[in-house]
Write a protein that holds these residues in place. Structure first.
Motif, PDB file in Angstrom:
ATOM      1  N   ARG A 399      -3.520 -14.134  -0.148  1.00  0.00           N
ATOM      2  CA  ARG A 399      -4.057 -15.388   0.384  1.00  0.00           C
ATOM      3  C   ARG A 399      -3.206 -16.610   0.046  1.00  0.00           C
ATOM      4  O   ARG A 399      -3.396 -17.666   0.632  1.00  0.00           O
ATOM      5  CB  ARG A 399      -5.480 -15.604  -0.146  1.00  0.00           C
ATOM      6  N   ASP A 400      -2.298 -16.495  -0.937  1.00  0.00           N
ATOM      7  CA  ASP A 400      -1.535 -17.661  -1.385  1.00  0.00           C
ATOM      8  C   ASP A 400      -0.044 -17.491  -1.090  1.00  0.00           C
ATOM      9  O   ASP A 400       0.557 -16.480  -1.465  1.00  0.00           O
ATOM     10  CB  ASP A 400      -1.720 -17.882  -2.897  1.00  0.00           C
ATOM     11  N   GLY A 401       0.538 -18.498  -0.422  1.00  0.00           N
ATOM     12  CA  GLY A 401       1.978 -18.541  -0.222  1.00  0.00           C
ATOM     13  C   GLY A 401       2.522 -17.570   0.812  1.00  0.00           C
ATOM     14  O   GLY A 401       1.783 -16.950   1.581  1.00  0.00           O
ATOM     15  N   ILE A 402       3.848 -17.449   0.809  1.00  0.00           N
ATOM     16  CA  ILE A 402       4.565 -16.594   1.747  1.00  0.00           C
ATOM     17  C   ILE A 402       4.758 -15.212   1.140  1.00  0.00           C
ATOM     18  O   ILE A 402       5.183 -15.075  -0.008  1.00  0.00           O
ATOM     19  CB  ILE A 402       5.943 -17.193   2.100  1.00  0.00           C
ATOM     20  N   HIS A 403       4.458 -14.188   1.927  1.00  0.00           N
ATOM     21  CA  HIS A 403       4.651 -12.800   1.513  1.00  0.00           C
ATOM     22  C   HIS A 403       5.521 -12.100   2.558  1.00  0.00           C
ATOM     23  O   HIS A 403       5.831 -12.665   3.614  1.00  0.00           O
ATOM     24  CB  HIS A 403       3.299 -12.086   1.367  1.00  0.00           C
ATOM     25  N   THR A 404       5.907 -10.875   2.253  1.00  0.00           N
ATOM     26  CA  THR A 404       6.756 -10.128   3.173  1.00  0.00           C
ATOM     27  C   THR A 404       6.137  -8.777   3.501  1.00  0.00           C
ATOM     28  O   THR A 404       5.470  -8.157   2.670  1.00  0.00           O
ATOM     29  CB  THR A 404       8.156  -9.896   2.574  1.00  0.00           C
ATOM     30  N   ILE A 405       6.363  -8.356   4.718  1.00  0.00           N
ATOM     31  CA  ILE A 405       5.965  -7.021   5.151  1.00  0.00           C
ATOM     32  C   ILE A 405       7.186  -6.331   5.737  1.00  0.00           C
ATOM     33  O   ILE A 405       7.964  -6.939   6.485  1.00  0.00           O
ATOM     34  CB  ILE A 405       4.812  -7.083   6.185  1.00  0.00           C
ATOM     35  N   ARG A 406       7.362  -5.072   5.376  1.00  0.00           N
ATOM     36  CA  ARG A 406       8.435  -4.248   5.921  1.00  0.00           C
ATOM     37  C   ARG A 406       7.820  -3.044   6.612  1.00  0.00           C
ATOM     38  O   ARG A 406       6.893  -2.430   6.086  1.00  0.00           O
ATOM     39  CB  ARG A 406       9.393  -3.780   4.819  1.00  0.00           C
ATOM     40  N   VAL A 407       8.357  -2.723   7.771  1.00  0.00           N
ATOM     41  CA  VAL A 407       7.894  -1.554   8.514  1.00  0.00           C
ATOM     42  C   VAL A 407       9.092  -0.657   8.779  1.00  0.00           C
ATOM     43  O   VAL A 407      10.149  -1.129   9.225  1.00  0.00           O
ATOM     44  CB  VAL A 407       7.215  -1.964   9.843  1.00  0.00           C
ATOM     45  N   ARG A 408       8.925   0.627   8.506  1.00  0.00           N
ATOM     46  CA  ARG A 408       9.978   1.611   8.756  1.00  0.00           C
ATOM     47  C   ARG A 408       9.463   2.623   9.776  1.00  0.00           C
ATOM     48  O   ARG A 408       8.426   3.254   9.569  1.00  0.00           O
ATOM     49  CB  ARG A 408      10.378   2.318   7.465  1.00  0.00           C
ATOM     50  N   VAL A 409      10.204   2.747  10.880  1.00  0.00           N
ATOM     51  CA  VAL A 409       9.817   3.664  11.949  1.00  0.00           C
ATOM     52  C   VAL A 409      10.936   4.685  12.133  1.00  0.00           C
ATOM     53  O   VAL A 409      12.111   4.318  12.252  1.00  0.00           O
ATOM     54  CB  VAL A 409       9.546   2.912  13.268  1.00  0.00           C
ATOM     55  N   VAL A 410      10.573   5.955  12.161  1.00  0.00           N
ATOM     56  CA  VAL A 410      11.528   7.039  12.366  1.00  0.00           C
ATOM     57  C   VAL A 410      11.039   7.905  13.522  1.00  0.00           C
ATOM     58  O   VAL A 410       9.856   8.274  13.573  1.00  0.00           O
ATOM     59  CB  VAL A 410      11.677   7.908  11.097  1.00  0.00           C
ATOM     60  N   ASP A 411      11.941   8.180  14.501  1.00  0.00           N
ATOM     61  CA  ASP A 411      11.541   9.060  15.598  1.00  0.00           C
ATOM     62  C   ASP A 411      12.036  10.489  15.322  1.00  0.00           C
ATOM     63  O   ASP A 411      12.726  10.747  14.330  1.00  0.00           O
ATOM     64  CB  ASP A 411      12.039   8.530  16.947  1.00  0.00           C
ATOM     65  N   ILE A 412      11.688  11.413  16.194  1.00  0.00           N
ATOM     66  CA  ILE A 412      11.990  12.825  15.929  1.00  0.00           C
ATOM     67  C   ILE A 412      13.477  13.137  16.047  1.00  0.00           C
ATOM     68  O   ILE A 412      13.920  14.208  15.631  1.00  0.00           O
ATOM     69  CB  ILE A 412      11.179  13.755  16.868  1.00  0.00           C
ATOM     70  N   ASP A 413      14.253  12.219  16.619  1.00  0.00           N
ATOM     71  CA  ASP A 413      15.701  12.390  16.655  1.00  0.00           C
ATOM     72  C   ASP A 413      16.371  11.864  15.390  1.00  0.00           C
ATOM     73  O   ASP A 413      17.606  11.890  15.277  1.00  0.00           O
ATOM     74  CB  ASP A 413      16.293  11.672  17.867  1.00  0.00           C
TER      75      ASP A 413
END
Length: 677
Positions: A399-413
């Motif tokens: 709820r306070d300040g700036i945070h970060t989110i990371r998303v990692r996506v891997v396909d079957i190739d």
């Protein structure tokens, strides 16, 4: 304390600079911060609780995603891979992303001759465009909304003109020749897409077809589209067009930004045209003062970029993607902190959300989607439906300040994409970069006018001031100013001498002033239609096109031709004065004579080259009747001849009054006086 003249000048300069900086700061200022105590403010909390979307979970409803592509520039002369890869975009990208809508925001074709200077509509290019859309059957897969750009309007005298190929070879041209609207129903919401066509009417050939105009008739038409959208109870309005708002003049009382932003349903304006200024200004995005996002998209022409955008539970998100890069990932909740729109979106819906939401696309099946918040461990997302993946989260921890989110996506190739994104739940926001803000929030026409006026003043005012100071010196009302630095003193003396020779001073000053009021060229601005080009506008038949890019063109002429001409003349007249003062000088060798004429020869050749380019753009008549380019060559030659052939008596006014009446053999003492001071 004694205040010197230099101190006064410095103070005035600082004051003017401060006013200029303050005006620029006010122009690009937006309400970029929401106070940290927003969530405790009852009035704000109540206002945020009113919108329809309050909590964001795993629902596939309230979600739409679409694509934008801009500045395709299909050409029969340049880069055939634009055509090949556009076909891949329609076949592969559209097939795998399955957007509800594709926005093609102008410059569908290149419309430039093989020399890249001449311009006209080329039928083969439009046939390529239509053939790609027909062969790929893209209109059966999605709603394809295209709109004209300035290249699609080169050399088009009217919408009814036979060479207005947009009307027959585009998807929307037959039904919608200019601005139009489409409303689609996705889930339980209505989304309205409004295309703004600001192309000049009539459309001249390049280069004076850079800035768009909305006349009163078009503004009225767009008003009608908005009213119709509101009658249909549309939940969101997405605006798109070719020109950025900074590049659109309005002939009505309302500007295009107010037209877009004053409606609460308006979310964003998507455009192209600037090509990232040749790559110098990537990510050209800003939040306009009235509250909506304006996002310029990098071109397809050279960079092969397209945009994936989504509205998820009332939150607008986007990402710009390079063609053939897979997987494609877009985080829709929590939204990117930089792109928050406090006046258009409900932050409370993110605060109360129960799930992180990610859209993931690839040409093959997605194997794995993982999320990381700040520096905690990665955790899995679950597939909901289509491209939507979600993961439960607890917003109270962030709820306070700036945070970060990371998303990692891997396909079957085995292809992997990691996306990083800052977010905030307390209203904290990031700031857009200063250069994109200036470019998108200012007025291109005003900037061009300012540059033209500044360069003009820089060329005219010093010469006039020096002439006035010389008169005061002649009247013994002041002494000549002194410069300790040899370089500055040398050029001060040269320009001083130039300002006192009538045969040079008046042509140089009057030609610069002429460019502000007189016609630059008369010729076929459009095939078979003669026009008159001024700095402040162009007349074609009964139509008037306000000046905008003309000022930039004039600024270049003053800076690249007039300034060096003035310096060359000043240097030569000073040398002539020195030669006169030394009658015992031997004649110059051929090498010295050639070196003496080299600067004016180079300048004349450069200007002749520019006149040649003007001929390629507008033809023979416009080149012959062209004070801007062609006649300036003769002006330079005439002034150079004047310097070398004028009688010695024409230079007498350059001398101090103390030396008037002396024979020319005594002129050396005058030069020594200049040198001493």
């Amino acid at each position: 304390m004694k205040i010197t003249k230099s101190t006064v000048v410095l103070l005035v300069f600082v004051l003017i600079l401060s006013i200029l900086v303050a005006n620029v700061a006010d122009l690009i200022n937006v309400d970029t911060h929401v106070l940290d105590d927003t969530l405790s403010n009852k009035n704000v909390r109540t206002e945020w609780s009113r919108p329809k979307f309050y909590s964001i979970g795993t629902s596939f409803d309230h979600l739409i995603w679409f694509l934008q592509i801009s500045d395709i520039h299909i050409s029969i002369f340049q880069d055939p891979f634009r055509i090949v890869e556009l076909k891949e975009f329609c076949n592969v990208t559209v097939d795998n992303i399955k957007p509800s809508v594709v926005l093609a925001s102008g410059d569908l074709t290149d419309a430039k001759a093989k020399d890249e200077i001449g311009s006209k509509q080329i039928l083969e290019e439009w046939e390529h465009y239509k053939r790609i859309l027909d062969d790929t059957e893209v209109t059966k897969k999605t709603l394809w909304l295209d709109v004209r750009g300035n290249h699609d309007n080169f050399n088009v005298v009217s919408l009814e003109s036979k060479n207005n190929y947009y009307s027959n070879y585009s998807i929307q041209g037959k039904k919608h020749p200019r601005s139009y609207m489409y409303t689609i129903n996705t889930g339980s919401e209505l989304y309205t897409f409004i295309a703004i066509d600001a192309c000049l009417k009539p459309g001249p050939r390049r280069p004076f077809n850079f800035v768009g105009v909305l006349d009163e008739q078009e503004i009225k038409s767009i008003h009608g589209l908005v009213n119709k959208s509101q009658e249909n109870n549309a939940d969101f309005i997405i605006w798109f067009g070719h020109y950025p708002t900074s590049c659109i003049l309005s002939q009505a009382n309302i500007g295009v930004r107010n037209l877009i932003g004053r409606h609460k349903e308006s979310m964003v304006y998507l455009c192209g045209h600037y090509h990232m200024l040749g790559g110098a200004v990537p990510n050209m995005y800003t939040l306009q003062q009235i509250g909506f996002l304006e996002l310029e998209l990098a071109d397809w022409k050279d960079n092969r970029m397209y945009r994936l955008a989504a509205i998820d539970h009332g939150q607008f998100s986007f990402i710009d993607v390079k063609h053939e890069e897979w997987p494609v990932v877009l985080i829709t909740n929590p939204k990117h902190a930089l792109y928050m729109m406090p006046r258009k979106e409900n932050l409370m819906s993110i605060v109360k959300s129960t799930h992180i939401r990610v859209l993931a696309f690839s040409t093959v099946s997605i194997k794995d989607v993982q999320v990381q918040l700040d520096d905690v461990a990665w955790f899995e997302c679950k597939h909901v439906k289509g491209p939507l993946y979600t993961s439960i989260w607890n917003t109270t921890k962030y709820r306070d300040g700036i945070h970060t989110i990371r998303v990692r996506v891997v396909d079957i190739d085995g292809r992997e994409k990691i996306l990083f994104q800052p977010f905030a739940l307390d209203g904290s926001r990031l700031s857009f970069r200063i250069l994109p803000r200036i470019i998108l929030m200012s007025s291109a026409s005003s900037i061009f006018q300012f540059l033209f006026g500044t360069v003009l003043a820089f060329l005219v005012v010093p010469l006039c001031l020096l002439r006035f100071l010389h008169i005061l010196c002649e009247r013994k009302q002041m002494h000549r100013p002194r410069f300790r630095t040899k370089f500055f003193h040398s050029w001060f003396r040269k320009l001083w001498v130039l300002s006192t020779v009538d045969r040079l001073f008046f042509p140089v000053v009057l030609y610069a002033l002429y460019l502000t009021v007189g016609p630059w060229a008369i010729g076929e601005v459009i095939d078979d239609h003669t026009g008159i080009i001024f700095a402040w506008g162009t007349f074609v038949g009964n139509s008037y096109l306000p000046g905008a890019f003309t000022y930039a063109y004039g600024c270049f002429q003053l800076f690249s031709f007039h300034l060096p001409l003035m310096l060359i003349l000043a240097h030569r007249v000073d040398k002539r004065l020195q030669t006169i003062s030394k009658p015992d000088n031997k004649s110059l060798s051929k090498v010295c004579l050639l070196w003496q004429h080299t600067p004016i020869i180079l300048l004349t050749l450069m200007q002749a080259n520019m006149a040649y380019f003007f001929w390629l753009a507008y033809g023979t008549l416009a080149t012959v009747l062209c004070p801007l380019r062609t006649w300036s060559i003769f002006l330079a030659m005439m002034l150079w001849h004047q310097i070398n052939a004028m009688p010695e008596s024409c230079l007498r006014y350059a001398l101090n009054q103390n030396f008037r009446g002396l024979r020319y053999i005594n002129y050396l003492s005058c030069l020594e006086y200049f040198t001493y001071y």
